[in-house]
Design an enzyme around this catalytic site. Structure first.
Site, mmCIF file in Angstrom:
data_model
loop_
_atom_site.group_PDB
_atom_site.id
_atom_site.type_symbol
_atom_site.label_atom_id
_atom_site.label_comp_id
_atom_site.label_asym_id
_atom_site.label_seq_id
_atom_site.Cartn_x
_atom_site.Cartn_y
_atom_site.Cartn_z
ATOM 1 N N GLY A 30 0.806 -1.224 0.000
ATOM 2 C CA GLY A 30 0.000 0.000 0.000
ATOM 3 C C GLY A 30 0.833 1.267 0.000
ATOM 4 O O GLY A 30 2.017 1.234 -0.327
ATOM 5 N N ALA A 31 0.183 2.400 0.377
ATOM 6 C CA ALA A 31 0.775 3.741 0.216
ATOM 7 C C ALA A 31 1.256 3.849 -1.234
ATOM 8 O O ALA A 31 2.429 4.129 -1.506
ATOM 9 C CB ALA A 31 1.895 3.990 1.223
ATOM 10 N N LEU A 32 0.338 3.607 -2.137
ATOM 11 C CA LEU A 32 0.685 3.396 -3.547
ATOM 12 C C LEU A 32 1.247 4.648 -4.213
ATOM 13 O O LEU A 32 0.824 5.766 -3.916
ATOM 14 C CB LEU A 32 -0.556 2.914 -4.315
ATOM 15 C CG LEU A 32 -1.157 1.595 -3.827
ATOM 16 C CD1 LEU A 32 -2.364 1.214 -4.696
ATOM 17 C CD2 LEU A 32 -0.135 0.459 -3.822
ATOM 18 N N HIS A 36 4.322 1.401 -7.982
ATOM 19 C CA HIS A 36 3.317 0.337 -7.876
ATOM 20 C C HIS A 36 2.415 0.340 -9.110
ATOM 21 O O HIS A 36 2.078 -0.710 -9.655
ATOM 22 C CB HIS A 36 2.423 0.558 -6.644
ATOM 23 C CG HIS A 36 3.136 0.497 -5.329
ATOM 24 N ND1 HIS A 36 3.231 1.582 -4.483
ATOM 25 C CD2 HIS A 36 3.764 -0.520 -4.690
ATOM 26 C CE1 HIS A 36 3.882 1.239 -3.386
ATOM 27 N NE2 HIS A 36 4.231 -0.028 -3.485
ATOM 28 N N LYS A 146 13.133 -2.449 -8.272
ATOM 29 C CA LYS A 146 13.570 -1.598 -7.156
ATOM 30 C C LYS A 146 14.051 -2.464 -5.991
ATOM 31 O O LYS A 146 15.020 -2.144 -5.322
ATOM 32 C CB LYS A 146 12.385 -0.714 -6.734
ATOM 33 C CG LYS A 146 12.345 -0.252 -5.308
ATOM 34 C CD LYS A 146 13.079 1.043 -5.148
ATOM 35 C CE LYS A 146 12.952 1.715 -3.818
ATOM 36 N NZ LYS A 146 12.787 0.927 -2.645
ATOM 37 N N GLN A 150 14.803 -9.032 -3.560
ATOM 38 C CA GLN A 150 13.481 -9.651 -3.341
ATOM 39 C C GLN A 150 13.019 -10.370 -4.605
ATOM 40 O O GLN A 150 12.513 -11.504 -4.547
ATOM 41 C CB GLN A 150 12.477 -8.565 -2.956
ATOM 42 C CG GLN A 150 11.025 -9.007 -2.994
ATOM 43 C CD GLN A 150 10.102 -7.922 -2.469
ATOM 44 O OE1 GLN A 150 10.003 -7.735 -1.266
ATOM 45 N NE2 GLN A 150 9.427 -7.219 -3.361
ATOM 46 N N VAL A 173 10.700 2.816 -11.201
ATOM 47 C CA VAL A 173 10.175 4.138 -11.565
ATOM 48 C C VAL A 173 10.810 5.158 -10.616
ATOM 49 O O VAL A 173 10.865 4.941 -9.404
ATOM 50 C CB VAL A 173 8.633 4.170 -11.445
ATOM 51 C CG1 VAL A 173 8.098 5.556 -11.742
ATOM 52 C CG2 VAL A 173 8.022 3.141 -12.390
ATOM 53 N N SER A 182 9.267 5.383 -3.574
ATOM 54 C CA SER A 182 9.119 4.439 -2.464
ATOM 55 C C SER A 182 8.127 5.017 -1.461
ATOM 56 O O SER A 182 8.080 6.237 -1.251
ATOM 57 C CB SER A 182 10.479 4.239 -1.779
ATOM 58 O OG SER A 182 10.304 3.624 -0.529
ATOM 59 N N SER A 183 7.364 4.126 -0.850
ATOM 60 C CA SER A 183 6.396 4.587 0.161
ATOM 61 C C SER A 183 7.125 5.287 1.306
ATOM 62 O O SER A 183 6.598 6.215 1.916
ATOM 63 C CB SER A 183 5.603 3.399 0.708
ATOM 64 O OG SER A 183 5.062 2.653 -0.353
HETATM 65 P P1 AMP Z 1 6.041 -2.481 -1.551
HETATM 66 O O1 AMP Z 1 4.667 -1.916 -1.417
HETATM 67 O O2 AMP Z 1 7.118 -1.512 -1.225
HETATM 68 O O3 AMP Z 1 6.196 -3.823 -0.900
HETATM 69 O O4 AMP Z 1 6.241 -2.758 -3.112
HETATM 70 C C1 AMP Z 1 5.349 -3.569 -3.822
HETATM 71 C C2 AMP Z 1 5.946 -3.866 -5.176
HETATM 72 O O5 AMP Z 1 6.151 -2.651 -5.882
HETATM 73 C C3 AMP Z 1 7.304 -4.565 -5.079
HETATM 74 O O6 AMP Z 1 7.384 -5.565 -6.090
HETATM 75 C C4 AMP Z 1 8.266 -3.443 -5.330
HETATM 76 O O7 AMP Z 1 9.504 -3.868 -5.868
HETATM 77 C C5 AMP Z 1 7.497 -2.609 -6.332
HETATM 78 N N1 AMP Z 1 7.996 -1.223 -6.333
HETATM 79 C C6 AMP Z 1 8.154 -0.416 -5.264
HETATM 80 N N2 AMP Z 1 8.689 0.755 -5.646
HETATM 81 C C7 AMP Z 1 8.891 0.674 -6.988
HETATM 82 C C8 AMP Z 1 9.433 1.563 -7.974
HETATM 83 N N3 AMP Z 1 9.878 2.761 -7.650
HETATM 84 N N4 AMP Z 1 9.466 1.148 -9.244
HETATM 85 C C9 AMP Z 1 9.016 -0.092 -9.598
HETATM 86 N N5 AMP Z 1 8.494 -0.974 -8.716
HETATM 87 C C10 AMP Z 1 8.440 -0.595 -7.425
#
Ligand code: AMP
Length: 283
Positions: A30-32, A36, A146, A150, A173, A182-183
């Site tokens: 979340g915190a999209l 995302h 990113k 993982q 991105v 990033s969130s």
């Molecule tokens: P998170 O909510 O941080 O767990 O991220 C969920 C998914 O979104 C994960 O697969 C992350 O790698 C991806 N993600 C987070 N930030 C970015 C970004 N800036 N660009 C591309 N994918 C991202």
């Protein structure tokens, strides 16, 4: 449509499976942001039905203050996902009715870098991702580059457990100044936000330096120094690694990546870039 229980989502998945729909899953906390949304966009491009999960998974936080400080914006997230076939928003109780009893451990690539600095993080992540794969019955899972390590841990897990899901990695991105979306960026002060873009600059300069034939250890050292001089409080790691095994890069003819985690105040930033193959000076 919003689903808060596993059984209601499973009922819907059964209908889609019977229709022979190709199902895509985008797991998030979340915190999209636009990072995302790029995954969601790619999922919609490849699949007939898309499930976006939003779950701040407690078992992948090795630090309770990080968990409580993690930004949450359910209302805005739901609005951003209007038109998505399924938004899965389970509670911790729904996901772990018996507590976190069984845990999945992916050896090898999960031990170093993030694994070393966040003990238990990848076990929690792999466990919840496997649960989401099983619940969603998705054909394709979408993950961001990113979180490079993982992505590799998930690929290894799929391989080792003979899961039928296929994994798509999506490019990072960034903001116009290079900072990876990033969130956690929401928690940076104005001054910290200004400094944060230097992480991408340091990674890019390191990759460029290796491409130009400079020694890996010297390139790493120079990259680290850029962060230290720019006011980063602590560097957990700054390393050139084999892109697949995440071991220190020994063979630069294989795909390599520079990966880093560093702190600004109490915000931990991670990022990575690919290393272009060194130029052949004999040409
Ligand atoms: P998170 O909510 O941080 O767990 O991220 C969920 C998914 O979104 C994960 O697969 C992350 O790698 C991806 N993600 C987070 N930030 C970015 C970004 N800036 N660009 C591309 N994918 C991202």
């Amino acid at each position: 449509m919003i689903f808060r229980t596993i059984s209601s989502l499973q009922d819907q998945v059964l209908v889609w499976r019977n229709e022979k729909a190709k199902i895509g899953l985008v797991p998030t906390m979340g915190a999209l942001h636009k990072g995302h949304l790029s995954l969601v966009h790619e999922a919609r491009r490849q699949c007939d039905r898309v499930i976006v999960s939003i779950f701040v998974n407690p078992t992948q936080f090795n630090n309770s203050s990080d968990l409580s400080a993690y930004p949450r914006s359910e209302h805005e997230d739901i609005q951003l996902l209007s038109g998505i076939d399924a938004v899965f928003l389970p509670s911790p109780q729904e996901m772990y009715p018996c507590g976190s009893v069984s845990r999945l451990h992916v050896g090898g690539i999960s031990e170093r870098l993030e694994g070393q600095h966040r003990p238990g993080h990848f076990d929690g992540m792999a466990t919840v991702v496997m649960k989401l794969f099983n619940i969603s019955q998705a054909h394709v899972g979408f993950f961001g580059e990113k979180d490079w390590q993982q992505l590799q841990v998930v690929r290894q897990m799929v391989l080792d457990f003979n899961h039928t899901i296929s994994i798509t990695g999506c490019e990072t991105v960034r903001d116009p100044d290079g900072l990876a979306k990033s969130s956690r960026n929401k928690r940076l002060s104005q001054d910290e936000r200004h400094k944060a873009s230097i992480l991408f600059q340091a990674l890019s300069l390191t990759a460029e330096s290796i491409k130009n034939g400079k020694d890996v250890a010297i390139s790493e050292k120079n990259g680290k120094e850029i962060l230290q001089k720019s006011g980063f409080d602590k560097i957990d790691y700054f390393e050139v690694c084999d892109a697949q095994t995440l071991l220190p890069a020994a063979d630069l003819t294989r795909p390599c990546r520079v990966l880093a985690a560093a702190w600004l105040g109490d915000v931990r930033l991670i990022d990575n870039v690919s290393v272009p193959k060194p130029q052949d000076k004999s040409l």
